[in-house]
Design an enzyme around this catalytic site. Structure first.
Site, PDB file in Angstrom:
ATOM      1  N   ASP A  34       0.822  -1.221   0.000  1.00 21.86           N
ATOM      2  CA  ASP A  34       0.000   0.000   0.000  1.00 21.86           C
ATOM      3  C   ASP A  34       0.854   1.268   0.000  1.00 21.86           C
ATOM      4  O   ASP A  34       0.341   2.369   0.142  1.00 21.86           O
ATOM      5  CB  ASP A  34      -0.934   0.014   1.213  1.00 21.86           C
ATOM      6  CG  ASP A  34      -0.162  -0.040   2.521  1.00 21.86           C
ATOM      7  OD1 ASP A  34       1.098  -0.137   2.477  1.00 21.86           O
ATOM      8  OD2 ASP A  34      -0.786   0.027   3.584  1.00 21.86           O
ATOM      9  N   ASP A 166      19.002  37.191  -4.840  1.00 19.47           N
ATOM     10  CA  ASP A 166      17.849  37.853  -4.215  1.00 19.47           C
ATOM     11  C   ASP A 166      18.306  38.425  -2.874  1.00 19.47           C
ATOM     12  O   ASP A 166      19.396  38.113  -2.388  1.00 19.47           O
ATOM     13  CB  ASP A 166      16.651  36.894  -4.053  1.00 19.47           C
ATOM     14  CG  ASP A 166      17.010  35.600  -3.347  1.00 19.47           C
ATOM     15  OD1 ASP A 166      17.867  35.625  -2.444  1.00 19.47           O
ATOM     16  OD2 ASP A 166      16.440  34.554  -3.711  1.00 19.47           O
ATOM     17  N   LYS A 189      14.738  40.153  -6.501  1.00 19.38           N
ATOM     18  CA  LYS A 189      13.913  39.202  -7.250  1.00 19.38           C
ATOM     19  C   LYS A 189      12.487  39.255  -6.720  1.00 19.38           C
ATOM     20  O   LYS A 189      12.287  39.413  -5.520  1.00 19.38           O
ATOM     21  CB  LYS A 189      14.508  37.809  -7.007  1.00 19.38           C
ATOM     22  CG  LYS A 189      13.691  36.630  -7.422  1.00 19.38           C
ATOM     23  CD  LYS A 189      14.422  35.326  -7.095  1.00 19.38           C
ATOM     24  CE  LYS A 189      13.889  34.645  -5.850  1.00 19.38           C
ATOM     25  NZ  LYS A 189      14.528  33.359  -5.570  1.00 19.38           N
ATOM     26  N   ARG A 191       8.699  37.083  -6.880  1.00 23.49           N
ATOM     27  CA  ARG A 191       8.049  35.847  -7.327  1.00 23.49           C
ATOM     28  C   ARG A 191       6.552  36.128  -7.293  1.00 23.49           C
ATOM     29  O   ARG A 191       5.974  36.226  -6.213  1.00 23.49           O
ATOM     30  CB  ARG A 191       8.399  34.697  -6.371  1.00 23.49           C
ATOM     31  CG  ARG A 191       7.985  33.321  -6.861  1.00 23.49           C
ATOM     32  CD  ARG A 191       8.304  32.256  -5.820  1.00 23.49           C
ATOM     33  NE  ARG A 191       9.706  31.985  -5.644  1.00 23.49           N
ATOM     34  CZ  ARG A 191      10.412  31.094  -6.351  1.00 23.49           C
ATOM     35  NH1 ARG A 191       9.833  30.403  -7.322  1.00 23.49           N
ATOM     36  NH2 ARG A 191      11.690  30.899  -6.083  1.00 23.49           N
ATOM     37  N   THR A 221      13.578  25.017  -9.999  1.00 20.50           N
ATOM     38  CA  THR A 221      13.187  25.091 -11.415  1.00 20.50           C
ATOM     39  C   THR A 221      14.293  25.708 -12.268  1.00 20.50           C
ATOM     40  O   THR A 221      14.281  25.583 -13.494  1.00 20.50           O
ATOM     41  CB  THR A 221      11.942  25.985 -11.597  1.00 20.50           C
ATOM     42  OG1 THR A 221      12.274  27.307 -11.162  1.00 20.50           O
ATOM     43  CG2 THR A 221      10.764  25.471 -10.801  1.00 20.50           C
TER      44      THR A 221
END
Ligand code: R5P
Length: 300
Positions: A34, A166, A189, A191, A221
């Protein structure tokens, strides 16, 4: 002492074990049909100082759960002390509320590790200082900055700057800049709310005709890094090198870096990078000695 490894980063654990001249403890990590995780320790740990090495890399939640269950087994088996060595501590990026109804997942993970039974945490370049304060047990927050400085030996100090991608990274950038004896440049920076992608809106400092070395704790990313590299090259940097502690390299980050204007990408083995995600600019420095030296101090 007894040294154990979870399943997330066996190469790093092996290297640490070799440097400490200690075998890795035998443990069976099981997976039930499971999806539940099981742990069967095959070593006596009664009254031992146990060190367990596990990064919370992808699959993040499984590796975290595996670590928690291992710690539970050590505690119930009567270990004298339990030190979790977690080079990449997942959820540490969520260390504050950006909105009134946000969770603080980093604090929740700290609570889980303490409830499971750790007596100490060895971490590496924690995303924010606040995370250390989430724990009541001692936290040793190692830094890869000296390894990066070593890898960058021989640079032209007159024509190099260290860049924080940043505002939150300014302190980390200052540390590397101090070791390299070069100035710091800071990018601002933003976001957009809940977006994985970022934008650079301003820059403090000058990079024209300079080698720019971006330093950051994480690449996920790749958006932060690639935007930063583009701005730096657009503003006249003649070369962009990067030093990133935790190579999460999510989605198609590796392919994006390969095609980017980044000249050299120095990272660590806090998270293993599979062959398919490797790219030409990549250079990996190992954190094994950094960690094994710290463990040696604790068991001396
Ligand atoms: C954010 O504050 C971190 O220090 C990194 O800059 C960020 O996590 C990198 O994420 P991505 O690669 O997705 O832009």
């Amino acid at each position: 002492m007894k040294l154990f490894s979870g399943s997330s980063n066996p190469q790093l654990a092996e290297q640490i074990a070799q440097e400490l001249q200690q075998p890795l403890g035998a443990v069976k990590l099981l997976r039930f049909s499971d999806g539940e995780i099981g742990v069967a320790l095959e070593e006596p740990i009664l009254r031992r100082d146990v060190f367990v090495i596990q990064s919370c890399s992808v699959p993040t939640n499984d590796h975290l759960m595996e670590l928690l269950i291992m710690i539970d087994a050590f505690r119930r088996g009567g270990a004298r002390s339990i030190t979790a060595v977690v080079p990449w501590l997942a959820y540490s990026r969520k260390e504050k509320k950006d909105n009134p109804q946000d969770p603080i997942s980093g604090k929740l993970v700290a609570n889980l590790l303490e409830t499971a039974g750790i007596d100490r945490l060895i971490a590496l370049d924690l995303h924010a200082d606040a995370v250390e304060g989430f724990f009541d047990v001692p936290v040793i927050n190692l830094s890869a900055v000296s390894l990066f400085a070593e890898a960058l030996q021989g640079i032209d100090h007159e024509n190099t700057v260290v860049v924080a991608p940043d505002m939150g990274g300014a302190k980390r950038a200052r540390r590397l800049a101090k070791e390299l004896e070069v100035p710091v440049v800071i990018l601002e920076k933003i976001r957009p709310h809940n977006s994985p992608h970022t934008e650079v809106v301003s820059m403090i400092g000058d990079v024209s005709d300079k080698r720019a070395i971006i330093v950051d704790d994480i690449i996920s990313t790749g958006s932060t890094l690639i935007n930063a590299a583009n701005i730096l090259k657009d503003r006249g940097a003649n070369r962009v090198d990067v030093c990133i502690t935790h190579p999460i390299l999510a989605e198609d980050a590796s392919a994006m870096i390969k095609q980017s204007r980044i000249d050299r990408f120095i990272t660590t083995d806090s998270i293993p990078i599979p062959e398919v995600k490797r790219f030409d600019q990549l250079q990996i420095v190992s954190v094994a000695s950094l960690i094994s030296r710290e463990i040696s101090k604790l068991i001396a």
